[in-house]
Scaffold this motif. Structure first.
Motif, PDB file in Angstrom:
ATOM      1  N   GLY A  34      23.474  45.576  -4.396  1.00 40.14           N
ATOM      2  CA  GLY A  34      24.820  45.947  -4.808  1.00 40.14           C
ATOM      3  C   GLY A  34      25.687  44.758  -5.136  1.00 40.14           C
ATOM      4  N   TRP A  35      26.763  45.044  -5.824  1.00 37.37           N
ATOM      5  CA  TRP A  35      27.814  44.067  -6.104  1.00 37.37           C
ATOM      6  C   TRP A  35      29.124  44.601  -5.520  1.00 37.37           C
ATOM      7  CZ3 TRP A  35      27.067  39.280  -7.971  1.00 37.37           C
ATOM      8  CH2 TRP A  35      25.872  39.021  -8.664  1.00 37.37           C
ATOM      9  N   PHE A  36      29.842  43.708  -4.886  1.00 38.31           N
ATOM     10  CA  PHE A  36      31.149  43.989  -4.321  1.00 38.31           C
ATOM     11  C   PHE A  36      32.087  42.885  -4.771  1.00 38.31           C
ATOM     12  CE2 PHE A  36      30.042  47.283  -1.126  1.00 38.31           C
ATOM     13  CZ  PHE A  36      28.660  47.230  -1.248  1.00 38.31           C
ATOM     14  N   ARG A  37      33.375  43.103  -4.619  1.00 38.22           N
ATOM     15  CA  ARG A  37      34.327  42.061  -4.989  1.00 38.22           C
ATOM     16  C   ARG A  37      35.520  42.077  -4.051  1.00 38.22           C
ATOM     17  NH1 ARG A  37      36.568  44.533 -10.764  1.00 38.22           N
ATOM     18  NH2 ARG A  37      37.902  46.171  -9.876  1.00 38.22           N
ATOM     19  N   GLN A  38      36.166  40.932  -3.961  1.00 40.98           N
ATOM     20  CA  GLN A  38      37.361  40.810  -3.139  1.00 40.98           C
ATOM     21  C   GLN A  38      38.386  39.983  -3.877  1.00 40.98           C
ATOM     22  OE1 GLN A  38      36.774  39.259   0.841  1.00 40.98           O
ATOM     23  NE2 GLN A  38      38.660  40.234   1.546  1.00 40.98           N
ATOM     24  N   ALA A  39      39.489  40.619  -4.186  1.00 40.11           N
ATOM     25  CA  ALA A  39      40.604  39.938  -4.842  1.00 40.11           C
ATOM     26  C   ALA A  39      41.523  39.343  -3.775  1.00 40.11           C
ATOM     27  CB  ALA A  39      41.370  40.920  -5.713  1.00 40.11           C
ATOM     28  N   PRO A  40      42.304  38.332  -4.145  1.00 43.99           N
ATOM     29  CA  PRO A  40      43.212  37.707  -3.170  1.00 43.99           C
ATOM     30  C   PRO A  40      44.145  38.734  -2.531  1.00 43.99           C
ATOM     31  CG  PRO A  40      43.080  36.399  -5.162  1.00 43.99           C
ATOM     32  CD  PRO A  40      42.353  37.675  -5.454  1.00 43.99           C
ATOM     33  N   ARG A  44      37.625  43.772   0.550  1.00 47.08           N
ATOM     34  CA  ARG A  44      36.435  43.801  -0.302  1.00 47.08           C
ATOM     35  C   ARG A  44      36.162  45.234  -0.730  1.00 47.08           C
ATOM     36  NH1 ARG A  44      31.680  40.631   2.237  1.00 47.08           N
ATOM     37  NH2 ARG A  44      31.729  42.377   3.717  1.00 47.08           N
ATOM     38  N   GLU A  45      35.772  45.401  -1.984  1.00 44.95           N
ATOM     39  CA  GLU A  45      35.528  46.743  -2.502  1.00 44.95           C
ATOM     40  C   GLU A  45      34.196  46.815  -3.237  1.00 44.95           C
ATOM     41  OE1 GLU A  45      38.624  47.749  -5.283  1.00 44.95           O
ATOM     42  OE2 GLU A  45      37.926  46.328  -6.780  1.00 44.95           O
ATOM     43  N   PHE A  46      33.652  47.999  -3.253  1.00 47.64           N
ATOM     44  CA  PHE A  46      32.394  48.284  -3.927  1.00 47.64           C
ATOM     45  C   PHE A  46      32.577  48.231  -5.437  1.00 47.64           C
ATOM     46  CE2 PHE A  46      28.512  50.228  -5.018  1.00 47.64           C
ATOM     47  CZ  PHE A  46      28.754  51.299  -5.866  1.00 47.64           C
ATOM     48  N   VAL A  47      31.555  47.685  -6.119  1.00 48.31           N
ATOM     49  CA  VAL A  47      31.561  47.654  -7.581  1.00 48.31           C
ATOM     50  C   VAL A  47      30.404  48.483  -8.138  1.00 48.31           C
ATOM     51  CG1 VAL A  47      31.374  46.202  -9.627  1.00 48.31           C
ATOM     52  CG2 VAL A  47      32.660  45.393  -7.632  1.00 48.31           C
ATOM     53  N   ALA A  48      29.170  48.151  -7.710  1.00 47.01           N
ATOM     54  CA  ALA A  48      28.001  48.838  -8.255  1.00 47.01           C
ATOM     55  C   ALA A  48      26.828  48.681  -7.303  1.00 47.01           C
ATOM     56  CB  ALA A  48      27.637  48.285  -9.631  1.00 47.01           C
ATOM     57  N   LEU A  49      25.905  49.636  -7.385  1.00 46.68           N
ATOM     58  CA  LEU A  49      24.708  49.631  -6.538  1.00 46.68           C
ATOM     59  C   LEU A  49      23.539  50.142  -7.361  1.00 46.68           C
ATOM     60  CD1 LEU A  49      23.785  49.291  -3.478  1.00 46.68           C
ATOM     61  CD2 LEU A  49      24.051  51.764  -3.318  1.00 46.68           C
ATOM     62  N   ILE A  50      22.373  49.531  -7.173  1.00 49.01           N
ATOM     63  CA  ILE A  50      21.190  49.949  -7.900  1.00 49.01           C
ATOM     64  C   ILE A  50      20.060  50.184  -6.915  1.00 49.01           C
ATOM     65  CG2 ILE A  50      20.408  47.575  -8.363  1.00 49.01           C
ATOM     66  CD1 ILE A  50      19.539  48.606 -11.177  1.00 49.01           C
ATOM     67  N   SER A  51      19.263  51.205  -7.181  1.00 45.66           N
ATOM     68  CA  SER A  51      18.162  51.541  -6.283  1.00 45.66           C
ATOM     69  C   SER A  51      17.047  50.504  -6.364  1.00 45.66           C
ATOM     70  CB  SER A  51      17.614  52.922  -6.641  1.00 45.66           C
ATOM     71  OG  SER A  51      17.070  52.907  -7.951  1.00 45.66           O
ATOM     72  N   TRP A  52      16.101  50.596  -5.457  1.00 47.35           N
ATOM     73  CA  TRP A  52      15.046  49.597  -5.377  1.00 47.35           C
ATOM     74  C   TRP A  52      14.229  49.527  -6.657  1.00 47.35           C
ATOM     75  CZ3 TRP A  52       9.971  50.957  -6.006  1.00 47.35           C
ATOM     76  CH2 TRP A  52       9.685  52.321  -5.905  1.00 47.35           C
ATOM     77  N   SER A  53      14.063  50.640  -7.317  1.00 42.54           N
ATOM     78  CA  SER A  53      13.253  50.676  -8.542  1.00 42.54           C
ATOM     79  C   SER A  53      14.073  50.382  -9.790  1.00 42.54           C
ATOM     80  CB  SER A  53      12.616  52.055  -8.701  1.00 42.54           C
ATOM     81  OG  SER A  53      13.625  53.029  -8.967  1.00 42.54           O
ATOM     82  N   GLY A  55      15.922  52.701 -11.034  1.00 43.69           N
ATOM     83  CA  GLY A  55      16.017  53.982 -11.718  1.00 43.69           C
ATOM     84  C   GLY A  55      17.326  54.711 -11.515  1.00 43.69           C
ATOM     85  N   SER A  56      18.074  54.298 -10.499  1.00 49.35           N
ATOM     86  CA  SER A  56      19.364  54.945 -10.222  1.00 49.35           C
ATOM     87  C   SER A  56      20.425  53.893  -9.977  1.00 49.35           C
ATOM     88  CB  SER A  56      19.265  55.842  -8.990  1.00 49.35           C
ATOM     89  OG  SER A  56      18.324  56.881  -9.193  1.00 49.35           O
ATOM     90  N   ALA A  57      21.654  54.214 -10.342  1.00 50.50           N
ATOM     91  CA  ALA A  57      22.763  53.283 -10.122  1.00 50.50           C
ATOM     92  C   ALA A  57      24.033  54.071  -9.833  1.00 50.50           C
ATOM     93  CB  ALA A  57      22.968  52.368 -11.323  1.00 50.50           C
ATOM     94  N   LYS A  58      24.905  53.438  -9.079  1.00 54.06           N
ATOM     95  CA  LYS A  58      26.212  54.007  -8.766  1.00 54.06           C
ATOM     96  C   LYS A  58      27.266  52.983  -9.126  1.00 54.06           C
ATOM     97  CE  LYS A  58      24.283  56.306  -4.673  1.00 54.06           C
ATOM     98  NZ  LYS A  58      24.360  56.433  -3.195  1.00 54.06           N
ATOM     99  N   TYR A  59      28.436  53.471  -9.535  1.00 59.23           N
ATOM    100  CA  TYR A  59      29.511  52.586  -9.930  1.00 59.23           C
ATOM    101  C   TYR A  59      30.842  53.049  -9.339  1.00 59.23           C
ATOM    102  CZ  TYR A  59      26.311  50.816 -13.504  1.00 59.23           C
ATOM    103  OH  TYR A  59      25.236  50.265 -14.150  1.00 59.23           O
ATOM    104  N   ALA A  60      31.681  52.080  -9.038  1.00 59.24           N
ATOM    105  CA  ALA A  60      33.064  52.395  -8.728  1.00 59.24           C
ATOM    106  C   ALA A  60      33.741  52.882 -10.010  1.00 59.24           C
ATOM    107  CB  ALA A  60      33.776  51.158  -8.202  1.00 59.24           C
ATOM    108  N   ASP A  61      34.767  53.674  -9.843  1.00 53.68           N
ATOM    109  CA  ASP A  61      35.488  54.180 -11.015  1.00 53.68           C
ATOM    110  C   ASP A  61      36.007  53.038 -11.880  1.00 53.68           C
ATOM    111  OD1 ASP A  61      37.007  57.056  -9.333  1.00 53.68           O
ATOM    112  OD2 ASP A  61      35.016  56.764 -10.211  1.00 53.68           O
ATOM    113  N   LEU A 104      26.669  52.338   1.605  1.00 57.27           N
ATOM    114  CA  LEU A 104      27.243  51.064   1.178  1.00 57.27           C
ATOM    115  C   LEU A 104      27.368  50.106   2.347  1.00 57.27           C
ATOM    116  CD1 LEU A 104      30.023  52.292  -1.294  1.00 57.27           C
ATOM    117  CD2 LEU A 104      27.673  51.582  -1.777  1.00 57.27           C
ATOM    118  N   ASP A 105      26.759  50.457   3.460  1.00 56.70           N
ATOM    119  CA  ASP A 105      26.732  49.582   4.628  1.00 56.70           C
ATOM    120  C   ASP A 105      25.583  48.602   4.424  1.00 56.70           C
ATOM    121  OD1 ASP A 105      26.264  50.081   8.230  1.00 56.70           O
ATOM    122  OD2 ASP A 105      27.091  48.415   7.065  1.00 56.70           O
TER     123      ASP A 105
END
Length: 119
Positions: A34-40, A44-53, A55-61, A104-105
Motif C-alpha cells: 500500500g501507499w499512504f501519505r501524511q501532510a504537514p 497519515r491517510e490511506f492512498v492505495a492498496l494492491i493485492s499480492w497478485s 489483480g485487485s486494488a483499492k483507492y482513496a476517493d 489497512l493495518d
C-alpha cells in the motif's frame, strides 16, 4: 521486510510523478502493498492498496481516477503513478506491506519520500 520508497520531488500542479518502493527481506509476493501519505499537521491517510497478485486494488476517493498502483513481483517493487497532481497532494508518501489485503493495518513501513506540488 524492508521497504525503501523513492521518486518523490517537486512538480507543478497538473504534472505527474511515479513513486517506487523496493522491498527486501521477505517473499514480496506474499504481501499486499500500500501507499499512504501524511501532510504537514495532518494524520497519515490511506492512498492505495494492491493485492499480492496485482489483480485487485483499492483507492482513496482523493486518489481514484488520478493515481494508479501497480507492482512487479519479479522486481520486488510496487509503484504509484500519480497524474493530475494538485497542491493538496503535497505530503510525505510511505509504502507499506501486510499479509491481509482486507485490512489497512499494515505490518511493515518504509521511510517516506517527499512529494511537493506547487500551484
Amino acid at each position: 521486510v524492508q521497504l525503501q520508497a523513492s521518486g518523490g520531488g517537486l512538480v507543478q500542479a497538473g504534472g505527474s510523478l511515479r513513486l517506487s518502493c523496493a522491498a527486501s527481506g521477505g517473499t514480496f509476493g506474499n504481501y499486499a502493498m500500500g501507499w499512504f501519505r501524511q501532510a504537514p499537521g495532518k494524520e497519515r491517510e490511506f492512498v492505495a492498496l494492491i493485492s499480492w497478485s496485482g489483480g485487485s486494488a483499492k483507492y482513496a476517493d482523493s486518489a481514484r481516477g488520478r493515481f494508479t498502483i501497480s507492482r512487479d513481483n519479479a522486481k520486488n517493487t510496487v509503484y504509484l503513478q500519480m497524474n493530475s497532481l494538485k497542491p493538496e497532494d503535497t505530503a510525505v508518501y510511505y509504502c507499506a506491506a501486510n499479509r491481509n489485503y482486507n485490512t489497512l493495518d499494515m505490518d511493515y513501513w518504509g521511510k517516506g519520500t517527499q512529494v511537493t506540488v506547487s500551484s
